[in-house]
Scaffold this active site. Structure first.
Site, PDB file in Angstrom:
ATOM      1  N   GLU A   1      -5.220  -8.536   0.469  1.00 35.55           N
ATOM      2  CA  GLU A   1      -5.913  -8.278   1.738  1.00 35.55           C
ATOM      3  C   GLU A   1      -7.394  -8.044   1.472  1.00 35.55           C
ATOM      4  O   GLU A   1      -7.755  -7.413   0.475  1.00 35.55           O
ATOM      5  CB  GLU A   1      -5.379  -7.007   2.439  1.00 35.55           C
TER       6      GLU A   1
ATOM      7  N   GLU B   1       0.807  -1.225   0.000  1.00 38.78           N
ATOM      8  CA  GLU B   1       0.000   0.000   0.000  1.00 38.78           C
ATOM      9  C   GLU B   1       0.837   1.272   0.000  1.00 38.78           C
ATOM     10  O   GLU B   1       0.764   2.093   0.916  1.00 38.78           O
ATOM     11  CB  GLU B   1      -0.953  -0.002   1.200  1.00 38.78           C
TER      12      GLU B   1
HETATM   13  C1  BGP Z   1      -4.372  -2.088   5.385  1.00 35.08           C
HETATM   14  C2  BGP Z   1      -2.992  -2.438   5.878  1.00 35.08           C
HETATM   15  C3  BGP Z   1      -2.972  -3.456   6.970  1.00 35.08           C
HETATM   16  C4  BGP Z   1      -4.145  -3.433   7.920  1.00 35.08           C
HETATM   17  C5  BGP Z   1      -5.462  -3.178   7.219  1.00 35.08           C
HETATM   18  C6  BGP Z   1      -6.612  -2.907   8.157  1.00 35.08           C
HETATM   19  O1  BGP Z   1      -4.377  -0.765   4.955  1.00 35.08           O
HETATM   20  O2  BGP Z   1      -2.185  -2.917   4.826  1.00 35.08           O
HETATM   21  O3  BGP Z   1      -1.733  -3.388   7.584  1.00 35.08           O
HETATM   22  O4  BGP Z   1      -3.915  -2.700   9.032  1.00 35.08           O
HETATM   23  O5  BGP Z   1      -5.380  -2.119   6.322  1.00 35.08           O
HETATM   24  O6  BGP Z   1      -6.554  -1.593   8.584  1.00 35.08           O
HETATM   25  P1  BGP Z   1      -6.912  -1.143  10.035  1.00 35.08           P
HETATM   26  O7  BGP Z   1      -5.986  -1.903  10.911  1.00 35.08           O
HETATM   27  O8  BGP Z   1      -6.674   0.322  10.047  1.00 35.08           O
HETATM   28  O9  BGP Z   1      -8.335  -1.483  10.230  1.00 35.08           O
END
Ligand code: BGP
Length: 471
Positions: A371, A164
Site C-alpha cells: 500500500e 497491518e
Molecule cells: C491502511 C489500511 C487501509 C487504508 C489505509 C488508508 O492503514 O490498511 O485499509 O484504510 O491505511 O487509511 P485511511 O483510510 O485511514 O486514510
C-alpha cells in the site's frame, strides 16, 4: 532498468472498504459491521454497508483496471462472507464470489494478490471467545486460511496473511479507535502475540497447500526519525524503532523476539506471555517477502523535550488515549521539515527509500509494497473530469524513491497503490479519497456510485506501460 520485467504495478483494497453487500447471500456479520453501526465510532457514522458496491460492480471495476493496464490487484477476502460464523459451515456463495473475482482478474491479465485478513473478523468469534484475545483463534484462523489455500491456491500466487497487524492491534486495543475499542497496553501486547502465533501457523500451512506460492504479512512501516541530533532524541528513536518496527518484523522474519523487546516491555511493566510451544511455532515461519504499507514517516523525541501540541482535527476520529506506558521511552512529535496532508499525515517520499533500505539491511527479504497513496479531497468537475495533480505528484515521488532504493541494492517485487477506486475509509468516511477512479458518493448519499477516471488514472497507465521509465 531499475524495475524488473515482471514488476507488479498494482493497486490495493480491502473487502469491508469496497464490497458492500453486508447482509447479502449468506454473509455473516463482521466486527466492523457491528462497530460502525454504533453512533460516534466512525466519522459522520459512516459504514461499509454499501461501500462502493464492488460486490455487484466488480466486472465494471476490473474492466477499468484492464483499460489502465494494471498488472496486479490486491484485495482481501471477507472471513464472514465465506465462513459466516468464523468456522464450521462454509457459505458456498461467498466462495463462489471470490472465484469470480479471481477468474475475472486473470482473464483480464491482472494478477490477483489475496489478503487473508484485513480486519473484518467474524463477530461470532468476538462473541464466543473475544476474538484475538483468545488462543482459540489460532486454530480457527488457520482453518480459515486452509479453506482459502485449497480453493484459490492454484490460481493465486501472491498471498498476504495479516494486513497491518501493528495497526489493528494498536487501534483496537491501545488507542480505542477500532473494535473492540479497548485502551490497555497489556491486552494490546497479549493480542499482538496471539496474532503472531496465528500468522506463523498460517504460513506453515501455506507451505503444504500452496508450495509454489509466495506469502508474507503486510506491515504498516513508518521509518522513525529523531527530532534532533541531541543524544536523548537519538535514544528515543532507538526505543521507538524497537517497539514500533522491530517488535513485529523480527518475529516475522526471524521467528523470535529480541531480548531488547522483552526487556523494554518489562521496563514499562508489560509481560510477554511467551510459552515453550510458542517458540516452537514461531520458528520456521519466515515469509517469502515483507509486505510494506507505507504512508508516512514518524518523528520522535522525549516526553521532557517535546514542545509541539497535539493537533485537533475535525475531519477524522481521534484517540483520547493519554499517558501511554511508552511515553517514558519516546513520544511522537512534528517533523519541521515535512509537508502534511489534510489529515495530518507527513508527505515524505525519501522516507520510503529509507524504509526499503532499513528493511533490506536488517532482514534481507524481498519487499512488496502492498500500500502507498495520498488521501485527499477531490473535485468532480461538471464535465466529469478530476484534476488530481497533487496525487500524481505524490505517487511520482514515491515511485522515484522505490527506483532509488532498487538502485541502492534492494529487491522490490511490486508496488500496490492505495487504492484503485475511491473507497470507504475506516475513520474518515468517504471524503478522504485515494483512488485513480472517482466513485460518486459521499457520507450523506450513495447516489449512483458512478465511476469517473481521474487524471492520475492516465498517469499510472503511462507508468505501467513504460515499466516505470515514464513517470
Ligand atoms: C491502511 C489500511 C487501509 C487504508 C489505509 C488508508 O492503514 O490498511 O485499509 O484504510 O491505511 O487509511 P485511511 O483510510 O485511514 O486514510
Amino acid at each position: 532498468m531499475a524495475f524488473q520485467k515482471d514488476f507488479l504495478w498494482g493497486s490495493a483494497s480491502a473487502a469491508y472498504q469496497i464490497e458492500g453487500a453486508a447482509n447479502i447471500d449468506g454473509k455473516g456479520p463482521s466486527i466492523w459491521d457491528i462497530y460502525s453501526n454504533i453512533p460516534g465510532n466512525t466519522f459522520k457514522n459512516t459504514t461499509g454497508e454499501v461501500a462502493i458496491d464492488f460486490y455487484h460492480k466488480f466486472e465494471e471495476d476490473i474492466a477499468l483496471m484492464k483499460e489502465m493496464g494494471l498488472k496486479a490487484y490486491r484485495f482481501s477476502v471477507s472471513w464472514p462472507r465465506v465462513l459466516p460464523k468464523g468456522k464450521g459451515e462454509v457459505n458456498a456463495k461467498g466462495i463462489e464470489f471470490y472465484h469470480k473475482v479471481i477468474d475475472t482478474l486473470i482473464d483480464n491479465g491482472i494478477e490477483p494478490i489475496l489478503t487473508v485478513y484485513h480486519w473484518d473478523l467474524p463477530q461470532a468469534l468476538q462473541d464466543e471467545y473475544a476474538g484475538w484475545e483468545s488462543r482459540e483463534i489460532i486454530k480457527d484462523f488457520t482453518n480459515y486460511c486452509i479453506l482459502l489455500y485449497k480453493e484459490y491456491g492454484d490460481k493465486v500466487k501472491h498471498w498476504v496473511t495479516l494486513n497491518e497487524q501493528n495497526i489493528f492491534t494498536t487501534l483496537g486495543y491501545l488507542l480505542a479507535l477500532h473494535p473492540p475499542k479497548v485502551m490497555d497496553f497489556q491486552r494490546f501486547i497479549n493480542v499482538n502475540h496471539i496474532a503472531n502465533l496465528a500468522n506463523a501457523a498460517a504460513i506453515k500451512e501455506f507451505r503444504k497447500y500452496v508450495p509454489n506460492g509466495l506469502v508474507g504479512p503486510s506491515f504498516a512501516y513508518s521509518p522513525i526519525y529523531a527530532k534532533s541530533e541531541h543524544p536523548e532524541d537519538v535514544l528515543a528513536m532507538e526505543n521507538a524503532v524497537e517497539l514500533q518496527n522491530y517488535l513485529w518484523m523480527d518475529v516475522y522474519a526471524n521467528g523470535e523476539y529480541s531480548p531488547l523487546h522483552i526487556n523494554l516491555l518489562k521496563k514499562i511493566g508489560i509481560n510477554l506471555d511467551l510459552r515453550d510451544e510458542d517458540i516452537e511455532l514461531l520458528k520456521d515461519s519466515r515469509p517469502d517477502f515483507m509486505g510494506v504499507n507505507y504512508y508516512q514517516s514518524t518523528t520522535v523525541t522525549t516526553r521532557e523535550r517535546k514542545q509541539d501540541e497535539e493537533e485537533k482535527l475535525t475531519n477524522t476520529v481521534q484517540s483520547e488515549a493519554k499517558n501511554l506506558p511508552t511515553d517514558k521511552l519516546f513520544v511522537n512529535c512534528k517533523n519541521a521539515h515535512a509537508k502534511y496532508t489534510d489529515w495530518g499525515w507527513t508527505i515524505d517520499p525519501i522516507g520510503l527509500q529509507v524504509s526499503i533500505r532499513r528493511i533490506t539491511s536488517r532482514y534481507n527479504l524481498p519487499i512488496l509494497i502492498t500500500e502507498n497513496g495520498l488521501g485527499a479531497y477531490d473535485t468532480l468537475e461538471e464535465n466529469g473530469e478530476i484534476h488530481d495533480e497533487y496525487r500524481i505528484n505524490y505517487l511520482k515521488e514515491h515511485v522515484e524513491a522505490i527506483k532509488s532504493a532498487i538502485e541502492d541494492g534492494a529487491e522490490v517485487l511490486g508496488y500496490c497503490t492505495w487504492s484503485f477506486q475511491d473507497l470507504f475509509s475506516w475513520l474518515n468516511g468517504y471524503a478522504k479519497r485515494y483512488g485513480f477512479v472517482y466513485v460518486d458518493r459521499d457520507e450523506e448519499s450513495e447516489k449512483e456510485l458512478k465511476r469517473y477516471k481521474k487524471d492520475s488514472f492516465y498517469w499510472y497507465k503511462n507508468v505501467i506501460e513504460s515499466n516505470g521509465e515514464k513517470i
